[in-house]
Design a protein around this motif. Structure first.
Motif, PDB file in Angstrom:
ATOM      1  N   CYS A  54       0.836  -1.198   0.000  1.00  0.00           N
ATOM      2  CA  CYS A  54       0.000   0.000   0.000  1.00  0.00           C
ATOM      3  C   CYS A  54       0.872   1.249   0.000  1.00  0.00           C
ATOM      4  O   CYS A  54       1.982   1.241   0.538  1.00  0.00           O
ATOM      5  CB  CYS A  54      -0.872   0.062   1.266  1.00  0.00           C
ATOM      6  N   GLY A  55       0.345   2.320  -0.565  1.00  0.00           N
ATOM      7  CA  GLY A  55       0.981   3.635  -0.466  1.00  0.00           C
ATOM      8  C   GLY A  55       2.392   3.642  -1.027  1.00  0.00           C
ATOM      9  O   GLY A  55       2.665   3.138  -2.122  1.00  0.00           O
ATOM     10  N   THR A  56       3.281   4.210  -0.242  1.00  0.00           N
ATOM     11  CA  THR A  56       4.668   4.348  -0.676  1.00  0.00           C
ATOM     12  C   THR A  56       5.321   2.993  -0.944  1.00  0.00           C
ATOM     13  O   THR A  56       6.110   2.850  -1.885  1.00  0.00           O
ATOM     14  CB  THR A  56       5.425   5.152   0.402  1.00  0.00           C
ATOM     15  N   ALA A  57       4.977   1.999  -0.125  1.00  0.00           N
ATOM     16  CA  ALA A  57       5.551   0.659  -0.332  1.00  0.00           C
ATOM     17  C   ALA A  57       5.119   0.100  -1.694  1.00  0.00           C
ATOM     18  O   ALA A  57       5.878  -0.625  -2.354  1.00  0.00           O
ATOM     19  CB  ALA A  57       5.117  -0.263   0.802  1.00  0.00           C
ATOM     20  N   SER A 101       6.292  -3.669   3.178  1.00  0.00           N
ATOM     21  CA  SER A 101       5.669  -2.831   4.206  1.00  0.00           C
ATOM     22  C   SER A 101       6.698  -2.327   5.197  1.00  0.00           C
ATOM     23  O   SER A 101       7.526  -3.098   5.673  1.00  0.00           O
ATOM     24  CB  SER A 101       4.605  -3.668   4.939  1.00  0.00           C
ATOM     25  N   GLN A 102       6.632  -1.061   5.496  1.00  0.00           N
ATOM     26  CA  GLN A 102       7.504  -0.523   6.539  1.00  0.00           C
ATOM     27  C   GLN A 102       7.131  -1.147   7.875  1.00  0.00           C
ATOM     28  O   GLN A 102       7.963  -1.746   8.543  1.00  0.00           O
ATOM     29  CB  GLN A 102       7.355   1.007   6.595  1.00  0.00           C
ATOM     30  N   SER A 103       5.858  -0.994   8.258  1.00  0.00           N
ATOM     31  CA  SER A 103       5.419  -1.409   9.594  1.00  0.00           C
ATOM     32  C   SER A 103       5.283  -2.918   9.717  1.00  0.00           C
ATOM     33  O   SER A 103       5.427  -3.475  10.798  1.00  0.00           O
ATOM     34  CB  SER A 103       4.057  -0.776   9.892  1.00  0.00           C
ATOM     35  N   THR A 106       0.257  -3.287   8.165  1.00  0.00           N
ATOM     36  CA  THR A 106      -0.833  -2.729   7.351  1.00  0.00           C
ATOM     37  C   THR A 106      -1.872  -3.826   7.063  1.00  0.00           C
ATOM     38  O   THR A 106      -1.534  -4.879   6.516  1.00  0.00           O
ATOM     39  CB  THR A 106      -0.255  -2.139   6.056  1.00  0.00           C
ATOM     40  N   VAL A 152       5.142  10.446   9.595  1.00  0.00           N
ATOM     41  CA  VAL A 152       4.065   9.718   8.917  1.00  0.00           C
ATOM     42  C   VAL A 152       4.401   9.532   7.434  1.00  0.00           C
ATOM     43  O   VAL A 152       4.127   8.494   6.839  1.00  0.00           O
ATOM     44  CB  VAL A 152       2.712  10.447   9.122  1.00  0.00           C
ATOM     45  N   ALA A 153       5.012  10.545   6.847  1.00  0.00           N
ATOM     46  CA  ALA A 153       5.424  10.437   5.446  1.00  0.00           C
ATOM     47  C   ALA A 153       6.671   9.553   5.365  1.00  0.00           C
ATOM     48  O   ALA A 153       7.702   9.843   5.954  1.00  0.00           O
ATOM     49  CB  ALA A 153       5.722  11.819   4.887  1.00  0.00           C
ATOM     50  N   SER A 154       6.551   8.472   4.644  1.00  0.00           N
ATOM     51  CA  SER A 154       7.647   7.507   4.580  1.00  0.00           C
ATOM     52  C   SER A 154       8.763   8.017   3.659  1.00  0.00           C
ATOM     53  O   SER A 154       8.502   8.452   2.540  1.00  0.00           O
ATOM     54  CB  SER A 154       7.093   6.182   4.053  1.00  0.00           C
ATOM     55  N   GLN A 161      13.474   0.054   1.064  1.00  0.00           N
ATOM     56  CA  GLN A 161      12.718  -0.958   0.308  1.00  0.00           C
ATOM     57  C   GLN A 161      13.256  -1.079  -1.110  1.00  0.00           C
ATOM     58  O   GLN A 161      13.454  -2.184  -1.633  1.00  0.00           O
ATOM     59  CB  GLN A 161      11.225  -0.570   0.260  1.00  0.00           C
ATOM     60  N   LEU A 238       2.354  11.739  -4.122  1.00  0.00           N
ATOM     61  CA  LEU A 238       1.786  11.287  -2.839  1.00  0.00           C
ATOM     62  C   LEU A 238       2.404  12.071  -1.684  1.00  0.00           C
ATOM     63  O   LEU A 238       1.705  12.554  -0.788  1.00  0.00           O
ATOM     64  CB  LEU A 238       2.025   9.783  -2.654  1.00  0.00           C
ATOM     65  N   LYS A 239       3.732  12.193  -1.720  1.00  0.00           N
ATOM     66  CA  LYS A 239       4.433  12.890  -0.642  1.00  0.00           C
ATOM     67  C   LYS A 239       3.958  14.339  -0.541  1.00  0.00           C
ATOM     68  O   LYS A 239       3.693  14.833   0.543  1.00  0.00           O
ATOM     69  CB  LYS A 239       5.935  12.831  -0.922  1.00  0.00           C
ATOM     70  N   GLU A 242       0.382  14.481   0.864  1.00  0.00           N
ATOM     71  CA  GLU A 242       0.314  14.090   2.277  1.00  0.00           C
ATOM     72  C   GLU A 242       0.684  15.213   3.230  1.00  0.00           C
ATOM     73  O   GLU A 242       0.012  15.423   4.224  1.00  0.00           O
ATOM     74  CB  GLU A 242       1.334  12.968   2.536  1.00  0.00           C
ATOM     75  N   VAL A 359      -1.654   1.860   9.053  1.00  0.00           N
ATOM     76  CA  VAL A 359      -3.097   1.701   8.805  1.00  0.00           C
ATOM     77  C   VAL A 359      -3.482   0.264   9.089  1.00  0.00           C
ATOM     78  O   VAL A 359      -3.386  -0.604   8.216  1.00  0.00           O
ATOM     79  CB  VAL A 359      -3.456   2.117   7.359  1.00  0.00           C
TER      80      VAL A 359
HETATM   81  O1  M6R Z   1       3.714   0.333   6.900  1.00  0.00           O
HETATM   82  P1  M6R Z   1       3.442   0.251   5.424  1.00  0.00           P
HETATM   83  O2  M6R Z   1       4.662   0.389   4.591  1.00  0.00           O
HETATM   84  O3  M6R Z   1       2.674  -1.008   5.071  1.00  0.00           O
HETATM   85  O4  M6R Z   1       2.500   1.467   5.111  1.00  0.00           O
HETATM   86  C1  M6R Z   1       1.951   1.629   3.834  1.00  0.00           C
HETATM   87  C2  M6R Z   1       1.370   3.011   3.647  1.00  0.00           C
HETATM   88  O5  M6R Z   1       0.344   3.241   4.594  1.00  0.00           O
HETATM   89  C3  M6R Z   1       2.412   4.099   3.769  1.00  0.00           C
HETATM   90  O6  M6R Z   1       3.468   3.912   2.878  1.00  0.00           O
HETATM   91  C4  M6R Z   1       1.790   5.488   3.508  1.00  0.00           C
HETATM   92  O7  M6R Z   1       1.386   5.581   2.170  1.00  0.00           O
HETATM   93  C5  M6R Z   1       2.771   6.574   3.890  1.00  0.00           C
HETATM   94  N1  M6R Z   1       2.127   7.548   4.717  1.00  0.00           N
HETATM   95  C6  M6R Z   1       3.395   7.251   2.701  1.00  0.00           C
HETATM   96  O8  M6R Z   1       4.215   8.307   3.041  1.00  0.00           O
END
Ligand code: M6R
Length: 362
Positions: A54-57, A101-103, A106, A152-154, A161, A238-239, A242, A359
């Motif tokens: 999702c998102g940045t990933a 995924s960072q976290s 998700t 919050v902004a990755s 990644q 996106l960045k 956001e 998320v």
């Molecule tokens: O933890 P994750 O990498 O799974 O999160 C995915 C997205 O929610 C995350 O990259 C989001 O898009 C960021 N806020 C982007 O800056």
């Protein structure tokens, strides 16, 4: 702690020479100029790769697709996890499912991974939190070494990644006999150039500050790129959305004339990501089209790269680099543009409105 920085995001952007270096070192041996063996998954047996994120990933996954197909010859699909999980995807036998995924928490990405595992597919997770649910769920854990990301902004998680995935694509190419040892050595060396080039790019940010000053007055911004710069253009948009709340879209440069060029006017800045790669000339001619319609063009490009003939473009020059690592280096101006624009607007950079770091609901 933020130390000398105003925001965690700024600090994390500046940590990227280290986080990229650390991540590359997990997958590549700089002294031997070789990829490190990947025992967890037999990359010779994989017939297809399905990335979910999702998102940045997701954009990191899109960048990786080019490398997996080019270097390893493995068909690679990338899909947003919230779509993937609800459409009964028809995966073929031999597909390796890679969650990015960072976290590692998700909800949609985790659910996609769990579903694929239950169907009997091989799974891997590219995660920054090595104790996360995805790390535990996937058969193989491919770590990124960005360290804790607070903003919050990755930012540093994204480049980590990309660093991990480019290294894995190279490993797949080597394992499958498609990348010869001299090419392997060349690409390993190229990847390890990235931390230094990122550091150099971080230092020369005056032009970006000036561009951000102008962007902060815009209500719409377009980002353009071709090849791997296309997903990076979407990441840039996106960045900016956001953290500065400015409407922005990323487009494939060649798609411009199929619709979005109607948006071009004197008030709509167009940011082009144009490294010296095999599609540079094509991107340059798209910029001529924009400039001819009065659009203010900012071209982020390499020192020494030509400007599009006869077009008034503002240049932001960054160090020249091997096209293979361009996504790592060009990520920096993209992040800084969003950051400086948000600072100019006075928004809450580290805690933008309506957003959560992770998320974990659908
Ligand atoms: O933890 P994750 O990498 O799974 O999160 C995915 C997205 O929610 C995350 O990259 C989001 O898009 C960021 N806020 C982007 O800056």
């Amino acid at each position: 702690e933020k130390g000398e920085y105003r925001h965690f995001m700024e600090k994390e952007i500046h940590e990227q020479p280290d986080s990229v270096q650390h991540t590359l070192s997990a997958y590549l041996d700089l002294v031997a100029q070789k990829v490190k063996p990947q025992d967890a998954i037999d990359l010779t047996k994989v017939s297809r790769i399905q990335i979910v994120a999702c998102g940045t990933a997701f954009y990191a996954g899109e960048i990786a697709r080019y490398a997996f197909e080019r270097l390893a010859g493995v068909p690679c699909d990338v899909e947003i996890a919230s779509e993937f999980r609800y459409r009964s995807p028809a995966l073929t036998p031999g597909t390796l499912v890679v969650a990015v995924s960072q976290s590692g928490e998700t909800a949609d990405t985790l659910a996609s991974l769990t579903w694929c595992k239950a169907q009997g597919f091989d799974t891997a997770a590219v995660v920054n939190v090595h104790t996360s649910s995805m790390a535990r769920e996937a058969a193989a854990m491919w770590p990124t070494w960005a360290g804790p990301e607070i903003g919050v902004a990755s930012t540093k998680a994204f480049t980590a990644q990309v660093a991990a995935l480019l290294s894995l694509a190279l490993a797949a190419g080597v394992a499958r006999g498609r990348v010869a040892p001299d090419e392997e050595a060349r690409l390993v060396k190229a990847l390890f150039e990235a931390p230094r080039l990122i550091a150099e790019t971080l230092q020369a940010d005056d032009d970006l500050k000036a561009v951000a000053h102008d962007l902060s007055k815009a209500s719409d911004v377009l980002f353009l790129g071709r090849g791997v710069m296309y997903p990076l253009a979407m990441e840039g948009a996106l960045k900016l959305k956001e953290i500065s709340y400015i409407h922005a879209e990323g487009y494939a440069a060649g798609e411009l004339k199929h619709g979005p060029i109607a948006l071009v006017d004197e008030e709509t800045p167009v940011i082009a990501l144009a490294p010296m790669d095999e599609v540079f000339e094509k991107t340059a001619s798209n910029l001529q089209e924009v400039a001819a319609r009065g659009g203010p063009v900012v071209m982020i490009t390499a020192k020494g790269a030509p400007s599009p003939h006869g077009a008034a473009v503002r240049r932001v020059e960054i160090p020249a680099c091997d096209p293979f690592i361009a996504p790592l280096v060009y990520a920096v101006p993209v992040q800084l543009l969003a950051y400086y624009t948000a600072v100019e607007k006075g928004t809450d950079v580290d805690q933008p409105r309506n957003l959560a770091k992770s998320v974990t609901v659908e």
